[in-house]
Design an enzyme around this catalytic site. Structure first.
Site, PDB file in Angstrom:
ATOM      1  N   LYS A 177       1.090  -1.021  -0.286  1.00 65.22           N
ATOM      2  CA  LYS A 177      -0.334   0.193   0.134  1.00 65.22           C
ATOM      3  C   LYS A 177       1.006   0.511   0.239  1.00 65.22           C
ATOM      4  CE  LYS A 177      -3.259   3.476   0.963  1.00 65.22           C
ATOM      5  NZ  LYS A 177      -1.992   4.935   0.753  1.00 65.22           N
ATOM      6  N   GLU A 251       8.861   0.953  11.617  1.00 62.77           N
ATOM      7  CA  GLU A 251       9.991   2.286  11.318  1.00 62.77           C
ATOM      8  C   GLU A 251       9.346   3.505  11.542  1.00 62.77           C
ATOM      9  OE1 GLU A 251      12.317   4.975  10.743  1.00 62.77           O
ATOM     10  OE2 GLU A 251      12.471   4.051   8.508  1.00 62.77           O
ATOM     11  N   CYS A 285      13.419  10.021   7.824  1.00 64.89           N
ATOM     12  CA  CYS A 285      13.260   9.985   8.873  1.00 64.89           C
ATOM     13  C   CYS A 285      14.649  10.298  10.150  1.00 64.89           C
ATOM     14  CB  CYS A 285      12.512   8.316   9.497  1.00 64.89           C
ATOM     15  SG  CYS A 285      13.574   6.884   8.706  1.00 64.89           S
ATOM     16  N   GLU A 381       9.139  16.147  15.860  1.00 68.50           N
ATOM     17  CA  GLU A 381       9.580  15.945  14.300  1.00 68.50           C
ATOM     18  C   GLU A 381       9.024  17.004  13.127  1.00 68.50           C
ATOM     19  OE1 GLU A 381      10.616  12.298  11.299  1.00 68.50           O
ATOM     20  OE2 GLU A 381       8.705  11.650  12.477  1.00 68.50           O
TER      21      GLU A 381
END
Length: 480
Positions: A177, A251, A285, A381
């Protein structure tokens, strides 16, 4: 290849390109121009049911192959990727926004990842456990079955390879996906993989928005879920999978520290940290979000990293600039909100901080000074080209600042004293720590996070732990 703006992309299920159950389509937008690139099928939960069923039906044939045979198929996939490298790179750049050279590097990285796992196919061994003579006890490692791969928008090609390659080699089938803002790479790859001889149903792609992702993570016939994305969405995926006790590999995000000790080579540190935060427009990331710099060299380092930020050329990724746009409008607005928030919190913009006066989702490389560790820009973040530079006086303080966040994905240490560097690296709470570089490590190096940055590991042989489960067999040898 040139993508026509009126081209339509269907989903890939059971070896065929198919319409969604609802027959609806969505647009994918070029982030450099804000113009439509193409339409793609808007998948539904019903489409997920079809894809999972196709993946399950394909398991007997795929698992009947020997590991070596599966490795040979994956090796052919690497060849096909290289044969179509320029097309895949252009698709990635148009859909995601990154510079074309970076997309070319991503294609080669995908091919190398496929080769690595193809070579590992014959090395997935069990163990023999000593028992004392009356028994034989050993373990075998068996595939889970259907693997759901939920892929983010920041690096579609790389991240599809990191999950799909070990899953396939281990004997699983996959349902991919992709993110709704970057669906095209997955469709192109699936078609290429089919041409390379992957049996029907082994690889399936369901495009669309949130509905198919949620349906996939909570599907009762999915045997393992791999997700890369934000902490918040990862928690939702984990909760959804928990209803079926489905194992997950996550992750997730990072707020990664780069510690610059006073004896560091500042030119090299500034080069590495600028690369670490501005590559892919900060949408990584593992980005170097926080430069934690000794007070004796703070001003000099700040000047050097600002100089590098100011040198970046921004533009349409297809023209191969130093930095492209952010991927989509809502994310662009989020990053700009964080920059405004940093100013409100009392931080100082040393350079950047503005959107470009042109079409596209462009934000200047931005460097903040006067950052306190409790500011939101130092804790959360941002996922954009925004660097926070924070001073420290003692090495213990630097470690405390580095670890004073909820995430622990990556970190870095810059020092010419290898003992001090290693000691500091050992104390940083992160799954990967780079020394005198950023984005280091080969394909064989495991990657994953501590704390809220995730569960499990991608890359390296450790990745197989997400796709193989251990069975113990104990045989009684006593004569009867």
């Amino acid at each position: 290849m040139s993508l026509a703006t009126n081209e339509r992309y269907r989903m890939f299920i059971g070896g065929e390109l198919v319409e969604s159950a609802g027959g609806e389509y969505r647009e994918t937008i070029d982030p450099a121009t804000e113009e439509p690139i193409a339409e793609f099928a808007a998948g539904t939960s019903e489409d997920v049911d079809r894809a999972v069923a196709a993946a399950r039906d394909a398991l007997p044939e795929w698992q009947a192959k020997t590991p070596t045979e599966r490795g040979e198929v994956v090796e052919r996939l690497a060849d096909v990727v290289r044969e179509n490298a320029e097309t895949l790179a252009e698709v990635e750049t148009r859909d995601q926004g990154k510079p074309l050279s970076d997309s070319r590097g991503a294609v080669e990285g995908l091919a190398q990842t496929l080769e690595y796992y193809a070579g590992a196919a014959g090395k997935l061994e069990g163990k023999s456990i000593p028992t004392g003579g009356e028994e034989v006890d050993f373990t075998v490692r068996e595939p889970y079955g259907v693997s759901a791969q939920i892929i983010p928008w920041n690096a579609p090609l790389n991240l599809m390879g990191q999950g799909t390659a070990p899953a396939l080699v281990a004997g699983n089938t996959v349902v991919i996906k992709p993110a709704p803002t970057t669906p095209l790479s997955a469709i192109h790859l699936a078609e290429l993989f089919e041409d390379a001889g992957v049996p029907d149903g082994v690889i399936n792609v369901v495009t669309g928005g949130a509905e198919p992702g949620a349906a996939l993570s909570g599907h009762e016939d999915v045997d393992t879920v791999s997700f890369t994305g934000s902490v918040q969405t990862g928690a939702a995926v984990m909760e959804s999978a928990a209803a079926n006790i489905t194992p997950v590999t996550l992750e997730l995000g990072g707020k990664n520290p780069a510690v610059v000790l006073p004896d560091a080579n500042l030119e090299e540190a500034a080069d590495a940290i600028a690369l670490g935060i501005f590559m892919n427009t900060g949408q990584i990331c593992a980005a170097a979000d926080r430069a934690i710099v000794h007070e004796d060299v703070y001003d000099e380092f700040l000047d050097l990293v600002v100089e590098r930020a100011d040198a970046y050329e921004l533009g349409d990724g297809i023209d191969d600039p130093d930095m492209g746009p952010l991927n989509y409008e809502a994310h662009f607005e989020k990053v700009m909100d964080y920059i405004d928030l940093g100013v409100e919190e009392g931080a100082t913009i040393e350079t950047g901080g503005e959107a470009l006066n042109r079409d596209g989702y462009f934000v200047e490389p931005t460097v903040f000074s006067d950052v306190e560790t409790d500011m939101r820009i130092a804790q959360e973040e941002i996922f954009g080209p925004v660097l926070c530079v924070i001073p420290f006086s003692e090495r213990r303080e630097a470690v405390d600042i580095a670890n004073d966040v909820e995430m622990g994905l990556t970190g870095g240490v810059f020092s010419d004293d290898i003992r001090a560097a290693l000691n500091t690296a050992e104390q940083i709470e992160a799954g990967s720590v780079y020394v005198n570089q950023w984005f280091g490590g080969p394909i064989g190096a495991p990657f994953g996070g501590f704390k809220k940055s995730g569960i499990g590991r991608e890359m390296g042989m450790e990745a197989f732990d997400s796709y193989l489960q251990t069975k113990n067999i104990c045989v009684n040898l006593t004569e009867r």
